[in-house]
Design a protein around this motif. Structure first.
Motif, mmCIF file in Angstrom:
data_model
loop_
_atom_site.group_PDB
_atom_site.id
_atom_site.type_symbol
_atom_site.label_atom_id
_atom_site.label_comp_id
_atom_site.label_asym_id
_atom_site.label_seq_id
_atom_site.Cartn_x
_atom_site.Cartn_y
_atom_site.Cartn_z
ATOM 1 N N LEU A 151 0.822 -1.211 0.000
ATOM 2 C CA LEU A 151 0.000 0.000 0.000
ATOM 3 C C LEU A 151 0.854 1.258 0.000
ATOM 4 N N THR A 152 1.856 1.310 0.863
ATOM 5 C CA THR A 152 2.680 2.512 0.927
ATOM 6 C C THR A 152 3.416 2.740 -0.393
ATOM 7 N N THR A 153 3.865 1.659 -1.015
ATOM 8 C CA THR A 153 4.606 1.786 -2.270
ATOM 9 C C THR A 153 3.686 2.187 -3.423
ATOM 10 N N ALA A 154 2.554 1.500 -3.552
ATOM 11 C CA ALA A 154 1.625 1.793 -4.653
ATOM 12 C C ALA A 154 1.095 3.219 -4.555
ATOM 13 N N ASP B 109 9.543 5.463 3.361
ATOM 14 C CA ASP B 109 10.924 5.574 3.848
ATOM 15 C C ASP B 109 11.097 4.819 5.159
ATOM 16 N N ASP B 110 10.094 4.933 6.036
ATOM 17 C CA ASP B 110 10.172 4.283 7.341
ATOM 18 C C ASP B 110 10.244 2.768 7.213
ATOM 19 N N ILE B 111 9.391 2.183 6.341
ATOM 20 C CA ILE B 111 9.395 0.723 6.250
ATOM 21 C C ILE B 111 10.667 0.210 5.577
ATOM 22 N N MET B 112 11.266 1.029 4.723
ATOM 23 C CA MET B 112 12.509 0.600 4.085
ATOM 24 C C MET B 112 13.685 0.584 5.066
ATOM 25 N N THR B 113 13.561 1.316 6.166
ATOM 26 C CA THR B 113 14.623 1.306 7.174
ATOM 27 C C THR B 113 14.438 0.175 8.194
ATOM 28 N N LEU B 114 13.268 -0.441 8.213
ATOM 29 C CA LEU B 114 12.976 -1.460 9.224
ATOM 30 C C LEU B 114 13.943 -2.643 9.202
ATOM 31 N N PRO B 115 14.249 -3.217 8.020
ATOM 32 C CA PRO B 115 15.132 -4.388 8.015
ATOM 33 C C PRO B 115 16.511 -4.126 8.612
#
Length: 328
Positions: free
Chosen positions: A27-30, A72-78
């Motif tokens: 969802l965030t990406t789309a 941006d936030d979810i991409m930093t999670l890993p």
């Protein structure tokens, strides 16, 4: 009238479907890609309908968080051990492994069996699944930080299902006496994973038990365009089988497309975003695996940009661009 006057600013409805951790990433990406193409900010939607993962995104948007910031936030999670630990807990990887055989709701299952040929399979299965044991407090805490005990000024509808009578209850519509955090917790309580959320003595679970999107909530609204983002669907009925959860995706797809068709028959313009087979595979069989986040984002970034074209969505994209100019 499903559409507003042509002389007034375009009115946009945004429907955000469920889909677990992978669905949140989708969802965030789309939506980020859609904003990059049209300039339309999802925070400006006149009404947002959120189910499960979609209720989380809706809560962030109504709390003022830009969709690009969420991406941006979810991409930093890993790369963040503490965040990944929290997601592993939410996904059940760190949960108590004690086998629980007692169903989530015997009443719900029995009620669906009694419906005979009108039985709703998703509710039957949800009622029979073992009672989940993972708490959703962390999800609610993040919403409370954004909203406190107040509901946002712009409309936010959060879909849940009340277990004792199997009824869909929409917080922000049927009732707004519960804070956004608790409503999002209830909408996120996937049967078999999470503990049902108790509100005023009644237990509530994921709104996806009723529908992956609940797009029908906007059927009678005065809107120029409804954007439906459905992580649990798949864009091709022929190749949809070619995933580990292909049968489920096609079942969900049928529900979603039926709701979208009802909207279109009522005169609404609808822009439907649903995963390609590559995106569906990247999400995994349970859609709750936090290690798949980066792959989902990468796949969706490419696929969404390819699928959101003028040839396919010319009218819909024009409406979003017009709304963007008005909001600016």
């Amino acid at each position: 009238m499903p559409k507003s006057s042509k002389t007034s600013p375009p009115k946009i409805g945004l429907v955000l479907g469920g889909g677990g951790i992978a669905g949140f990433a989708y969802l965030t990406t789309a939506l980020t890609v859609l904003q990059q193409i049209t300039g339309w900010d999802p925070r400006d939607a006149d009404v947002i309908v959120g189910t499960s993962a979609g209720s989380n995104i809706g809560g962030f948007l109504r709390g003022g968080t830009p969709i690009g910031e969420s991406l941006d936030d979810i991409m930093t999670l890993p790369a963040n051990p503490r965040s990944m630990e929290r997601l592993r807990v939410l996904s059940g990887r760190e949960a108590d492994r004690t086998v629980r055989l007692f169903p989530t709701s015997v009443k719900m299952a029995a009620r669906e069996v009694a419906r005979g040929p009108f039985m709703r399979p998703s509710r039957l299965v949800s009622g029979l699944l073992p009672n989940g044991n993972i708490r959703t407090d962390t999800i609610g805490d993040r919403m409370i930080e954004l909203h406190g005990t107040e509901w946002p000024d712009k409309e936010l509808l959060i879909s849940t299902v009340r277990l004792h009578d199997s009824e869909r209850i929409v917080f922000g519509l049927d009732r707004s006496d519960v804070d956004v955090g608790t409503a999002v917790e209830a909408s996120s309580a996937i049967p078999g994973y999470f503990k049902p959320v108790t509100i005023d003595g009644f237990r509530y679970v994921d709104g996806g038990t009723h529908s992956p999107t609940s797009a029908d909530l906007l059927l009678e609204r005065d809107l120029d365009l409804i954007v439906v983002a459905a992580p649990m669907s798949v864009d091709n009925v022929v190749t949809g089988w070619m995933t580990t959860n292909g049968a489920l995706r096609l079942y969900w797809r049928n529900q979603i497309h039926r709701e979208v068709e009802e909207l279109r028959q009522a005169g609404h313009e609808v822009l439907l975003l649903e995963p390609s087979i590559e995106e569906a595979r990247s999400m995994g069989p349970t859609m709750m695996d936090p290690t798949r986040i980066v792959n989902v984002v990468l796949q969706t970034s490419s696929a969404a940009r390819t699928s959101i074209t003028e040839a396919k969505f010319g009218t819909e994209l024009s409406i979003l661009r017009a709304a963007s100019r008005t909001d600016a």
